[in-house]
Design an enzyme around this catalytic site. Sequence first.
Site, mmCIF file in Angstrom:
data_model
loop_
_atom_site.group_PDB
_atom_site.id
_atom_site.type_symbol
_atom_site.label_atom_id
_atom_site.label_comp_id
_atom_site.label_asym_id
_atom_site.label_seq_id
_atom_site.Cartn_x
_atom_site.Cartn_y
_atom_site.Cartn_z
ATOM 1 N N HIS A 31 0.749 -0.939 0.125
ATOM 2 C CA HIS A 31 -0.053 0.024 0.030
ATOM 3 C C HIS A 31 0.805 1.225 0.106
ATOM 4 O O HIS A 31 2.158 1.018 0.035
ATOM 5 C CB HIS A 31 -0.949 -0.087 1.369
ATOM 6 C CG HIS A 31 -0.206 -0.304 2.504
ATOM 7 N ND1 HIS A 31 0.567 0.686 2.865
ATOM 8 C CD2 HIS A 31 -0.374 -1.276 3.389
ATOM 9 C CE1 HIS A 31 0.975 -0.068 4.251
ATOM 10 N NE2 HIS A 31 0.440 -0.937 4.406
ATOM 11 N N GLY A 33 1.831 3.205 2.359
ATOM 12 C CA GLY A 33 3.020 3.293 3.257
ATOM 13 C C GLY A 33 4.143 2.578 2.692
ATOM 14 O O GLY A 33 5.276 3.089 3.091
ATOM 15 N N HIS A 34 4.232 1.248 2.158
ATOM 16 C CA HIS A 34 5.383 0.564 1.709
ATOM 17 C C HIS A 34 5.798 1.482 0.772
ATOM 18 O O HIS A 34 7.251 1.658 0.528
ATOM 19 C CB HIS A 34 4.933 -0.836 1.144
ATOM 20 C CG HIS A 34 4.286 -1.762 2.001
ATOM 21 N ND1 HIS A 34 2.958 -2.123 1.999
ATOM 22 C CD2 HIS A 34 4.889 -2.562 3.076
ATOM 23 C CE1 HIS A 34 2.619 -2.968 3.038
ATOM 24 N NE2 HIS A 34 3.739 -3.033 3.743
ATOM 25 N N LYS A 146 4.640 3.440 11.739
ATOM 26 C CA LYS A 146 3.573 2.538 12.099
ATOM 27 C C LYS A 146 3.991 1.525 13.055
ATOM 28 O O LYS A 146 3.200 1.277 13.888
ATOM 29 C CB LYS A 146 3.050 2.122 10.687
ATOM 30 C CG LYS A 146 2.019 0.838 10.697
ATOM 31 C CD LYS A 146 0.644 1.438 11.012
ATOM 32 C CE LYS A 146 -0.347 0.281 11.337
ATOM 33 N NZ LYS A 146 0.011 -1.075 10.927
ATOM 34 N N MET A 181 -2.472 3.079 6.953
ATOM 35 C CA MET A 181 -2.579 2.149 6.047
ATOM 36 C C MET A 181 -1.910 1.001 6.577
ATOM 37 O O MET A 181 -0.809 0.856 7.183
ATOM 38 C CB MET A 181 -1.365 2.562 4.714
ATOM 39 C CG MET A 181 -1.892 3.813 4.178
ATOM 40 S SD MET A 181 -3.433 3.523 2.946
ATOM 41 C CE MET A 181 -3.501 5.089 2.284
ATOM 42 N N SER A 183 -1.823 -3.677 5.679
ATOM 43 C CA SER A 183 -2.334 -4.771 4.620
ATOM 44 C C SER A 183 -3.378 -5.370 5.409
ATOM 45 O O SER A 183 -4.469 -5.931 4.691
ATOM 46 C CB SER A 183 -1.274 -5.790 4.431
ATOM 47 O OG SER A 183 -0.162 -5.075 4.107
HETATM 48 P P1 AMP Z 1 4.740 -5.272 6.510
HETATM 49 O O1 AMP Z 1 4.526 -5.726 5.163
HETATM 50 O O2 AMP Z 1 3.491 -4.824 7.275
HETATM 51 O O3 AMP Z 1 5.806 -5.890 7.350
HETATM 52 O O4 AMP Z 1 5.513 -3.803 6.578
HETATM 53 C C1 AMP Z 1 6.640 -3.532 5.827
HETATM 54 C C2 AMP Z 1 7.355 -2.220 6.172
HETATM 55 O O5 AMP Z 1 6.387 -1.112 6.034
HETATM 56 C C3 AMP Z 1 7.476 -1.952 7.792
HETATM 57 O O6 AMP Z 1 8.677 -1.344 7.858
HETATM 58 C C4 AMP Z 1 6.347 -1.095 8.145
HETATM 59 O O7 AMP Z 1 6.385 -0.403 9.549
HETATM 60 C C5 AMP Z 1 5.948 -0.331 7.214
HETATM 61 N N1 AMP Z 1 4.814 0.344 7.039
HETATM 62 C C6 AMP Z 1 3.480 -0.515 7.145
HETATM 63 N N2 AMP Z 1 2.444 0.322 7.257
HETATM 64 C C7 AMP Z 1 3.113 1.546 6.952
HETATM 65 C C8 AMP Z 1 2.318 3.101 6.877
HETATM 66 N N3 AMP Z 1 0.933 2.969 6.850
HETATM 67 N N4 AMP Z 1 3.156 3.881 6.661
HETATM 68 C C9 AMP Z 1 4.443 3.730 6.970
HETATM 69 N N5 AMP Z 1 5.052 2.359 6.793
HETATM 70 C C10 AMP Z 1 4.240 1.591 6.880
#
Ligand code: AMP
Length: 278
Positions: A31, A33-34, A146, A181, A183
């Site tokens: 999304h 954020g990523h 986040k 944001m 997943s």
């Molecule tokens: P994940 O795929 O949930 O393991 O997240 C991968 C990276 O994206 C991690 O460093 C999370 O902290 C970051 N992340 C997830 N959601 C957000 C968001 N809304 N804003 C900024 N970074 C995010």
Amino acid sequence: MQTVTTLAELRLALERLPGPVGFVPTMGYLHAGHVSLAERARKECASVVASIFVNPTQFGPNEDLAKYPRDLPRDLALLEAAGVDLVWTPTPEVVYPPGFQTWVTVEGLTSPLEGAQRPGHFCGVTTVVAKLFNAVGPQKAYFGQKDAQQAAVIRRMTKDLDFPIEIVVCPTVRAADGLAMSSRNTYLNPEERQAATVLFRSLTAAKAAYETGERDAERLRQIMRDAINAEPLVRLQYVSCADYDTLEELTQVTGKSLLSMAVFVGKTRLIDNFVIGE
Ligand code: AMP
């Protein structure tokens, strides 16, 4: 943009990439954020490597590993648009081959908050991130605010294990109504999605109280509890007002601090946080 799966393919592809290398580890179902992490890495580094790996060892037995959302073609399109050079999509067998028995544990910082609610979670996180760091060998790695405790734990591990990697923590990206944001937002039905805005609303209320002079940490926690308890579809797991560096619960807010919480919206567990006193 190149996509690789095995360690041998990854090493070969990395040989051709100029440094400094920026690395963005993810579990996919990407999304905004990523994407913000990948875009920041693109601005700051000569090459950008992302990984997509739903890490089984960071999920508890009753968590959502089996139904964690996946959409690799869409993820690859988003990463390519963000200017990523190389995507590593290892299988569980690549990361955890038969006979695997080595774990990385950060103590102390992993005890409260998420660590208290999700036993073993951070051991899975630090073990996989240490392996990803070793395999990719980046100069910079990008994480989101986040997951505030995760960022603190990774920073600690990087220091303690002497990884020559700069940890860059990027701001939380939010939907227009403030929901961070995630997943996991995809699990929410329309009523739950609306109720989920209470995380942002409760953090905003506590921050506003802080900004008008409230320094009693329990008062700030109570403001967040009250907001959440007013939302019938949402069940509170914890609220916290903790020291930003040690993550220990505060009685008084005197410096940089973390307001954070975990809630269940229906069956979906969501977390969020604000930093105050910067
Ligand atoms: P994940 O795929 O949930 O393991 O997240 C991968 C990276 O994206 C991690 O460093 C999370 O902290 C970051 N992340 C997830 N959601 C957000 C968001 N809304 N804003 C900024 N970074 C995010």
